[in-house]
Design a protein around this motif. Structure first.
Motif, short mmCIF file in Angstrom:
data_model
loop_
_atom_site.label_atom_id
_atom_site.label_comp_id
_atom_site.label_asym_id
_atom_site.label_seq_id
_atom_site.Cartn_x
_atom_site.Cartn_y
_atom_site.Cartn_z
N TYR A 1 0.81 -1.21 0.00
CA TYR A 1 0.00 0.00 0.00
C TYR A 1 0.85 1.27 0.00
N GLY A 2 2.14 1.11 -0.20
CA GLY A 2 3.00 2.28 -0.12
C GLY A 2 3.75 2.30 1.19
N LYS A 3 4.52 3.35 1.38
CA LYS A 3 5.35 3.46 2.59
C LYS A 3 4.46 3.67 3.81
N GLN A 4 4.64 2.83 4.82
CA GLN A 4 3.83 2.95 6.02
C GLN A 4 4.63 3.34 7.25
N LEU A 5 5.90 2.93 7.31
CA LEU A 5 6.73 3.22 8.47
C LEU A 5 7.95 4.02 8.05
N ALA A 6 8.50 4.77 8.99
CA ALA A 6 9.65 5.62 8.70
C ALA A 6 10.94 4.82 8.82
N GLY A 7 11.23 4.00 7.83
CA GLY A 7 12.46 3.22 7.85
C GLY A 7 12.21 1.76 7.57
N ARG A 8 12.64 0.89 8.46
CA ARG A 8 12.55 -0.55 8.25
C ARG A 8 11.10 -1.01 8.26
N GLN A 9 10.90 -2.21 7.72
CA GLN A 9 9.55 -2.73 7.62
C GLN A 9 8.95 -3.09 8.97
N LEU A 10 9.75 -3.62 9.88
CA LEU A 10 9.24 -4.08 11.16
C LEU A 10 9.22 -2.94 12.17
N PRO A 11 8.08 -2.68 12.80
CA PRO A 11 7.98 -1.52 13.69
C PRO A 11 8.91 -1.59 14.89
N ILE B 1 12.29 0.22 14.47
CA ILE B 1 12.40 1.67 14.24
C ILE B 1 11.57 2.50 15.22
N ALA B 2 10.74 1.87 16.04
CA ALA B 2 9.80 2.66 16.84
C ALA B 2 9.65 2.13 18.26
N TRP B 3 9.52 3.08 19.20
CA TRP B 3 9.00 2.78 20.53
C TRP B 3 7.49 2.97 20.46
N TYR B 4 6.76 1.91 20.69
CA TYR B 4 5.29 1.97 20.62
C TYR B 4 4.72 1.04 21.67
N GLN B 5 3.42 0.86 21.67
CA GLN B 5 2.76 0.18 22.78
C GLN B 5 3.34 -1.19 23.08
N ARG B 6 3.75 -1.89 22.05
CA ARG B 6 4.21 -3.26 22.24
C ARG B 6 5.56 -3.35 22.96
N PHE C 1 2.76 5.19 23.15
CA PHE C 1 1.46 4.66 23.56
C PHE C 1 0.64 4.14 22.38
N SER C 2 1.17 4.26 21.15
CA SER C 2 0.40 3.96 19.94
C SER C 2 0.38 2.48 19.60
N GLU C 3 -0.74 2.06 19.02
CA GLU C 3 -0.81 0.76 18.37
C GLU C 3 -0.02 0.84 17.06
N ARG C 4 0.28 -0.32 16.50
CA ARG C 4 1.07 -0.37 15.26
C ARG C 4 0.45 0.49 14.15
N ASP C 5 -0.87 0.42 13.98
CA ASP C 5 -1.52 1.14 12.89
C ASP C 5 -1.32 2.65 12.99
N GLU C 6 -1.10 3.16 14.21
CA GLU C 6 -0.94 4.59 14.41
C GLU C 6 0.49 5.07 14.16
N VAL D 1 3.34 6.75 8.54
CA VAL D 1 3.83 8.07 8.18
C VAL D 1 2.72 8.98 7.67
N THR D 2 1.56 8.42 7.35
CA THR D 2 0.45 9.24 6.87
C THR D 2 -0.53 9.61 7.98
N ARG D 3 -0.33 9.08 9.17
CA ARG D 3 -1.24 9.37 10.27
C ARG D 3 -1.19 10.86 10.63
N ARG D 4 -2.35 11.48 10.76
CA ARG D 4 -2.43 12.89 11.11
C ARG D 4 -3.56 13.11 12.11
N ALA D 5 -3.38 14.10 12.97
CA ALA D 5 -4.39 14.45 13.96
C ALA D 5 -4.31 15.95 14.18
N GLY D 6 -5.31 16.51 14.87
CA GLY D 6 -5.32 17.93 15.16
C GLY D 6 -5.58 18.19 16.63
N TYR D 7 -4.70 18.96 17.27
CA TYR D 7 -4.84 19.33 18.68
C TYR D 7 -4.85 20.84 18.81
#
Length: 272
Positions: free
Chosen positions: A147-157, A160-165, A229-234, A237-243
């Motif tokens: 589906y295109g680039k989803q993570l910023a770097g390697r394929q496995l989260p 490259i990421a500190w996340y909920q898991r 604190f994010s799940e993998r889906d969050e 690189v396209t995830r956006r929110a407004g605060y």
């Protein structure tokens, strides 16, 4: 490209011992701000397979710019602001619990003291950089679909990421996980990051093309990236929110951007 240092900032603070690898960085040494030169270009921003506010995917063209390799740390924040609002105290972890307004004050003080021109990235710059710019590689997100680039770097989260898991419910020291293709760390986790744009859920329907900077006004600002604190889906690189600008959260931090500079004379500046 001619190599030169822009400004040597003299604050008496200890620098984190981050590996510089082979990436095209310029350093403001004493507060440890490493800026990565990011050549401009075109990319497809957004994601037609995801949330409505990320649609439609559309081509965007950006000029060259700089983005800090690491999220701004608590050590750096305290050196400028004389306090540390973070929920989990750790000098080389990203500062959190900072609002958009707080960040603007930090940038104002740094720029005034050192004659710099730091700012927050636009969300287009942020996504382009997170994707890897012109070095972007397309990764599978499952065994059968691309589906295109989803993570910023390697394929496995987890690489490259500190996340909920894997975060144990707290932020971690910046620069520990693997960087993306440009040498940018923690773009998919650790803390969410403020961007300069006002947020509008339908902004992409206008398909802005050249150096988009978001709507002219609004009640909230864009936040990009996932957090510890994010799940993998969050982490996408396209995830956006407004605060709203006064929002402070244990998941919220930032990194610095600047326009692509010319070669400037090195000078020393002190801050008391």
């Amino acid at each position: 490209m001619k190599n030169c240092l822009s400004l040597l900032l003299l604050l008496v603070v200890l620098q984190p011992a981050f590996g510089q690898r082979k990436y095209n960085m310029r350093e403001h040494k004493t507060i440890g701000i490493y800026m990565v030169n990011i050549p401009g270009g075109k990319f497809d921003m957004g994601d037609d397979t995801s949330m409505d506010d990320r649609r439609p995917a559309h081509t965007v063209r950006l000029e060259s710019f700089r983005l800090s390799a690491y999220e701004v740390t608590q050590r750096q924040w305290r050196a400028v602001m004389d306090e540390n609002p973070s929920s989990y105290q750790c000098d080389d972890c990203p500062v959190n619990n900072v609002s958009y307004d707080d960040v603007q004050e930090f940038i104002k003080r740094v720029n005034k003291a050192f004659g710099t021109s730091y700012r927050l990235p636009t969300e287009a710059e942020w996504e382009y950089a997170a994707r890897g710019g012109q070095l972007e590689r397309i990764h599978n997100i499952d065994d059968t679909h691309v589906y295109g680039k989803q993570l910023a770097g390697r394929q496995l989260p987890q690489t490259i990421a500190w996340y909920q898991r894997n975060s144990d419910d707290h932020i971690h020291r910046v620069g520990v996980k693997q960087p993306n293709e440009l040498g940018l760390y923690d773009m998919s986790g650790n803390v969410e990051e403020w961007c300069s744009d006002f947020y509008a859920p339908t902004y992409f329907t206008a398909k802005p093309v050249a150096n988009p900077k978001g709507p002219a006004d609004g009640l909230s600002h864009v936040v990009r990236g996932g957090s510890y604190f994010s799940e993998r889906d969050e982490l996408s690189v396209t995830r956006r929110a407004g605060y709203i600008p006064k929002t402070r959260s244990v998941t919220l931090g930032f990194r610095l951007a600047s326009d692509a500079p010319g070669c400037t004379e090195k000078k020393e500046v002190s801050m008391r």
